[in-house]
Write an enzyme that holds these catalytic residues in place. Structure first.
Site, PDB file in Angstrom:
ATOM      1  N   ASP A  44       0.949  -1.586   0.047  1.00 46.36           N
ATOM      2  CA  ASP A  44       0.133   0.220   0.195  1.00 46.36           C
ATOM      3  C   ASP A  44       0.721   1.254   0.056  1.00 46.36           C
ATOM      4  O   ASP A  44       1.986   1.311   0.495  1.00 46.36           O
ATOM      5  CB  ASP A  44      -0.471   0.152   1.085  1.00 46.36           C
ATOM      6  CG  ASP A  44      -2.330   0.925   0.732  1.00 46.36           C
ATOM      7  OD1 ASP A  44      -3.198   0.982   1.113  1.00 46.36           O
ATOM      8  OD2 ASP A  44      -1.836   2.100   1.066  1.00 46.36           O
ATOM      9  N   ILE A  45       0.778   2.434  -0.886  1.00 46.95           N
ATOM     10  CA  ILE A  45       1.107   3.307  -1.014  1.00 46.95           C
ATOM     11  C   ILE A  45       1.198   4.051   0.318  1.00 46.95           C
ATOM     12  O   ILE A  45       2.184   5.530   0.459  1.00 46.95           O
ATOM     13  CB  ILE A  45       0.859   4.161  -2.290  1.00 46.95           C
ATOM     14  CG1 ILE A  45       2.250   5.012  -2.742  1.00 46.95           C
ATOM     15  CG2 ILE A  45      -0.499   5.227  -1.870  1.00 46.95           C
ATOM     16  CD1 ILE A  45       1.421   5.925  -4.145  1.00 46.95           C
ATOM     17  N   ASN A 102     -13.117  -3.083   2.475  1.00 43.66           N
ATOM     18  CA  ASN A 102     -13.724  -1.792   2.730  1.00 43.66           C
ATOM     19  C   ASN A 102     -14.531  -2.506   1.141  1.00 43.66           C
ATOM     20  O   ASN A 102     -14.664  -2.391   0.189  1.00 43.66           O
ATOM     21  CB  ASN A 102     -13.306  -1.128   2.576  1.00 43.66           C
ATOM     22  CG  ASN A 102     -12.108  -0.494   3.231  1.00 43.66           C
ATOM     23  OD1 ASN A 102     -12.549  -0.984   4.869  1.00 43.66           O
ATOM     24  ND2 ASN A 102     -11.171   0.017   3.601  1.00 43.66           N
ATOM     25  N   GLU A 110     -12.684   3.356  -0.724  1.00 46.25           N
ATOM     26  CA  GLU A 110     -11.989   4.324  -2.522  1.00 46.25           C
ATOM     27  C   GLU A 110     -12.116   4.121  -3.614  1.00 46.25           C
ATOM     28  O   GLU A 110     -12.065   4.774  -4.182  1.00 46.25           O
ATOM     29  CB  GLU A 110     -10.471   4.972  -1.420  1.00 46.25           C
ATOM     30  CG  GLU A 110     -11.210   5.838  -0.139  1.00 46.25           C
ATOM     31  CD  GLU A 110      -9.929   6.369   0.306  1.00 46.25           C
ATOM     32  OE1 GLU A 110      -8.682   6.261  -0.424  1.00 46.25           O
ATOM     33  OE2 GLU A 110      -9.871   6.998   1.363  1.00 46.25           O
ATOM     34  N   VAL A 111     -10.927   2.930  -3.842  1.00 50.92           N
ATOM     35  CA  VAL A 111     -10.980   2.073  -5.380  1.00 50.92           C
ATOM     36  C   VAL A 111     -11.733   1.188  -5.607  1.00 50.92           C
ATOM     37  O   VAL A 111     -11.942   0.513  -4.931  1.00 50.92           O
ATOM     38  CB  VAL A 111      -8.962   1.766  -5.134  1.00 50.92           C
ATOM     39  CG1 VAL A 111      -8.628   1.133  -6.557  1.00 50.92           C
ATOM     40  CG2 VAL A 111      -8.195   2.159  -4.424  1.00 50.92           C
ATOM     41  N   HIS A 115     -10.462  -5.531  -3.148  1.00 54.31           N
ATOM     42  CA  HIS A 115      -9.310  -5.328  -2.241  1.00 54.31           C
ATOM     43  C   HIS A 115      -8.722  -5.886  -1.173  1.00 54.31           C
ATOM     44  O   HIS A 115      -9.746  -5.514  -0.791  1.00 54.31           O
ATOM     45  CB  HIS A 115      -8.638  -4.523  -2.999  1.00 54.31           C
ATOM     46  CG  HIS A 115      -9.018  -3.073  -2.365  1.00 54.31           C
ATOM     47  ND1 HIS A 115      -9.521  -1.932  -3.319  1.00 54.31           N
ATOM     48  CD2 HIS A 115      -8.233  -2.723  -1.192  1.00 54.31           C
ATOM     49  CE1 HIS A 115     -10.015  -1.369  -2.328  1.00 54.31           C
ATOM     50  NE2 HIS A 115      -9.562  -1.291  -1.425  1.00 54.31           N
ATOM     51  N   HIS A 117      -6.963  -5.800   2.530  1.00 60.32           N
ATOM     52  CA  HIS A 117      -5.552  -4.950   2.876  1.00 60.32           C
ATOM     53  C   HIS A 117      -5.462  -5.794   4.035  1.00 60.32           C
ATOM     54  O   HIS A 117      -5.917  -6.811   4.637  1.00 60.32           O
ATOM     55  CB  HIS A 117      -6.436  -3.766   4.025  1.00 60.32           C
ATOM     56  CG  HIS A 117      -6.622  -3.085   2.947  1.00 60.32           C
ATOM     57  ND1 HIS A 117      -5.761  -1.491   2.200  1.00 60.32           N
ATOM     58  CD2 HIS A 117      -7.965  -2.402   2.719  1.00 60.32           C
ATOM     59  CE1 HIS A 117      -6.569  -0.521   2.259  1.00 60.32           C
ATOM     60  NE2 HIS A 117      -7.750  -0.638   1.862  1.00 60.32           N
TER      61      HIS A 117
HETATM   62  P1  AMP Z   1      -9.722   2.042  -0.095  1.00 61.93           P
HETATM   63  O1  AMP Z   1     -10.002   2.823   0.612  1.00 61.93           O
HETATM   64  O2  AMP Z   1     -10.703   0.283   1.047  1.00 61.93           O
HETATM   65  O3  AMP Z   1     -10.214   1.741  -0.946  1.00 61.93           O
HETATM   66  O4  AMP Z   1      -8.225   1.543   0.143  1.00 61.93           O
HETATM   67  C1  AMP Z   1      -7.487   1.930  -1.141  1.00 61.93           C
HETATM   68  C2  AMP Z   1      -5.965   2.073  -0.731  1.00 61.93           C
HETATM   69  O5  AMP Z   1      -5.470   1.754  -1.289  1.00 61.93           O
HETATM   70  C3  AMP Z   1      -5.848   3.184  -0.137  1.00 61.93           C
HETATM   71  O6  AMP Z   1      -4.610   2.287   1.197  1.00 61.93           O
HETATM   72  C4  AMP Z   1      -4.314   3.827  -0.345  1.00 61.93           C
HETATM   73  O7  AMP Z   1      -3.324   4.297   0.143  1.00 61.93           O
HETATM   74  C5  AMP Z   1      -4.040   2.579  -1.632  1.00 61.93           C
HETATM   75  N1  AMP Z   1      -3.202   3.205  -2.949  1.00 61.93           N
HETATM   76  C6  AMP Z   1      -4.142   3.999  -3.660  1.00 61.93           C
HETATM   77  N2  AMP Z   1      -3.324   4.320  -4.498  1.00 61.93           N
HETATM   78  C7  AMP Z   1      -2.045   3.400  -4.781  1.00 61.93           C
HETATM   79  C8  AMP Z   1      -1.090   3.095  -5.657  1.00 61.93           C
HETATM   80  N3  AMP Z   1      -1.008   3.561  -6.931  1.00 61.93           N
HETATM   81  N4  AMP Z   1      -0.303   2.236  -5.236  1.00 61.93           N
HETATM   82  C9  AMP Z   1      -0.523   1.388  -4.021  1.00 61.93           C
HETATM   83  N5  AMP Z   1      -1.854   1.847  -3.179  1.00 61.93           N
HETATM   84  C10 AMP Z   1      -2.605   2.715  -3.399  1.00 61.93           C
END
Ligand code: AMP
Length: 124
Positions: A44-45, A102, A110-111, A115, A117
């Protein structure tokens, strides 16, 4: 652009331009931890623990429900068995870990690509 995003969300259509889709197409770099036919694992970034790895299946799917209802058992079991493989590879099976997914707006997703974590390496 905002209208398109809202339409996709309401219709629950997969957004091919989400950041994880771009990572899967290798358009955006990531720190790969493990990869196989069905899944990709990368750091994770913005890590929330010493170990914070994201696990994504290679099929287009928005969230947990989308993943488990629209894929065949081979894809689903392969993904979760790879999670177990990575937990072992990370050396956190004995010390413990947390797996979180999530989902949707109330879940704080968010994405919009399903996925997990994987958090560990310390008390989480
Ligand atoms: P969520 O809120 O469960 O959708 O988590 C999205 C996660 O993706 C967050 O923890 C971000 O830090 C992570 N994230 C977003 N962009 C990137 C990226 N380019 N590389 C790695 N992790 C990312």
């Amino acid at each position: 652009m905002k209208l398109i995003k809202r339409f996709l969300k309401e219709k629950k259509m997969y957004d091919d331009n989400n950041i994880f889709a771009k990572i899967l197409r290798k358009e955006i770099p990531c720190q790969i931890v493990y990869e196989d036919e069905f899944s990709l694992f990368f750091n994770d970034i913005n890590p929330q623990a010493k170990i914070h790895v994201l696990a994504i299946p290679k099929v287009p799917c928005i969230d947990f429900s989308d993943f488990v209802t629209k894929n065949n058992p081979e894809v689903i079991s392969s993904f979760f068995l790879s999670v177990e493989k990575v937990v072992s590879k990370l050396g956190i099976r004995k010390t413990g870990f947390r797996i979180v997914s999530n989902s949707g707006s109330d879940g704080g997703q968010e994405v919009p690509h399903f996925h997990l974590h994987i958090l560990g390496g310390e008390k989480v």
